[in-house]
Design an enzyme around this catalytic site. Structure first.
Site, PDB file in Angstrom:
ATOM      1  N   LEU A  86      78.008 -14.253  36.159  1.00  0.00           N
ATOM      2  CA  LEU A  86      77.950 -15.420  35.137  1.00  0.00           C
ATOM      3  C   LEU A  86      79.287 -15.532  34.681  1.00  0.00           C
ATOM      4  O   LEU A  86      80.068 -14.502  34.576  1.00  0.00           O
ATOM      5  CB  LEU A  86      77.094 -15.170  33.901  1.00  0.00           C
ATOM      6  N   ASP A 187      69.055  -4.031  22.665  1.00  0.00           N
ATOM      7  CA  ASP A 187      70.185  -3.609  22.792  1.00  0.00           C
ATOM      8  C   ASP A 187      71.308  -4.798  22.466  1.00  0.00           C
ATOM      9  O   ASP A 187      72.372  -5.013  23.364  1.00  0.00           O
ATOM     10  CB  ASP A 187      70.798  -2.845  24.173  1.00  0.00           C
TER      11      ASP A 187
END
Length: 279
Positions: A86, A187
């Site tokens: 990404l 997380d």
């Protein structure tokens, strides 16, 4: 590049167009970006069990049907995780609102029980996920008590602090209503959110099903979400006891950091504990 990785890439039908470039932020795993004739990839090298849990989490988040971007897993095998790369861009106010709305949609879908079909890891710490019907029992028995005991065994918590943490864990039913379990990233600190040209993206999950505040408390622990983000997520109606819930759900990641990185996190544990004890 190791022979096993080259063989795996070949079976995926892609050929490297350059050398792998090490990426920052890989505290627990070696992370690289690699150009190939099939596109840019991110490659992780780590303990196979941790990578299997991460790959499963990415697939679960992708299948949740939100507008959030989640990298596609190409392969997970033999201590290698290969996924699409990404490209980050600077965040905007609109993107932060999209993140909030995407998380709200992720958390809106609920199902029983709390937990996950398999254990995974949060960083390098094994994360027990054996399901329980009551979310307060899950927070106590799968999150707070195991890490409290682990930190105490290593001398990172004294007896008095351990007793206070145990008391909070044992007293959850007195103030925290049970709630249906939703899929959480697990997380979600700021470093695991990327803003891309396709929209906000989630990476490096440690997924399970639990209270939605897990993700919100993690975002506020190691960052400061904008007022626009919080307004969009809560739709202007945060729980009346949000400050106490925030502190409660910050105890687990803080204890994990205490276990992984040592006594510099003890003061933060004490501060969150004092807020979670408030009547």
């Amino acid at each position: 590049m190791q022979e096993a990785l080259e063989s795996l890439l070949e079976r995926l039908g892609c050929r490297p167009t350059g050398r792998p470039v090490a990426l920052s932020g890989g505290d627990m795993a070696a992370v690289y970006r690699l150009g190939t004739d099939a596109g840019e990839l991110v490659i992780k090298r780590d303990v196979p069990e941790r990578l299997a849990g991460e790959a499963e989490g990415l697939r679960a988040l992708r299948s949740a049907g939100t507008d959030l971007v989640v990298p596609e897993v190409w392969a997970e095998e033999g201590g290698w995780l290969i996924m699409e790369a990404l490209d980050p861009v600077p965040p905007t106010s609109a993107a932060r609102r999209t993140l909030a709305e995407g998380l709200r949609a992720l958390h809106a879908a609920t199902s029983a029980p709390h937990g996950w079909p398999r254990d995974n890891a949060c960083g390098a710490t094994p994360q027990p996920n054996a399901p329980l019907d009551d979310g307060r029992a899950f927070q106590r028995e799968r999150r707070l008590r195991p890490l409290t005991r682990a930190c105490h065994r290593r001398g990172l918590l004294d007896d008095a602090l351990r007793a206070r943490l145990e008391a909070v864990a044992l007293g959850l039913e007195a103030w925290l209503p049970d709630a249906p379990a939703c899929l959480v990233h697990g997380d979600l600190w700021a470093g695991n959110v990327l803003y891309t040209s396709r929209g906000p993206a989630l990476i490096d999950p440690a997924v399970y099903r639990h209270f939605r505040e897990v993700d919100l408390a993690m975002l506020t622990l190691f960052g400061a979400p904008s007022p626009a983000f919080l307004e969009a997520y809560w739709d202007g109606r945060p729980p009346d006891d949000w400050p106490r819930r925030e502190a409660l759900f910050q105890l687990y990641p803080l204890l994990n950091h205490l276990l992984l990185f040592g006594g510099s996190y003890r003061a933060a544990v004490e501060r969150a504990l004092a807020r979670a004890e408030a009547a």
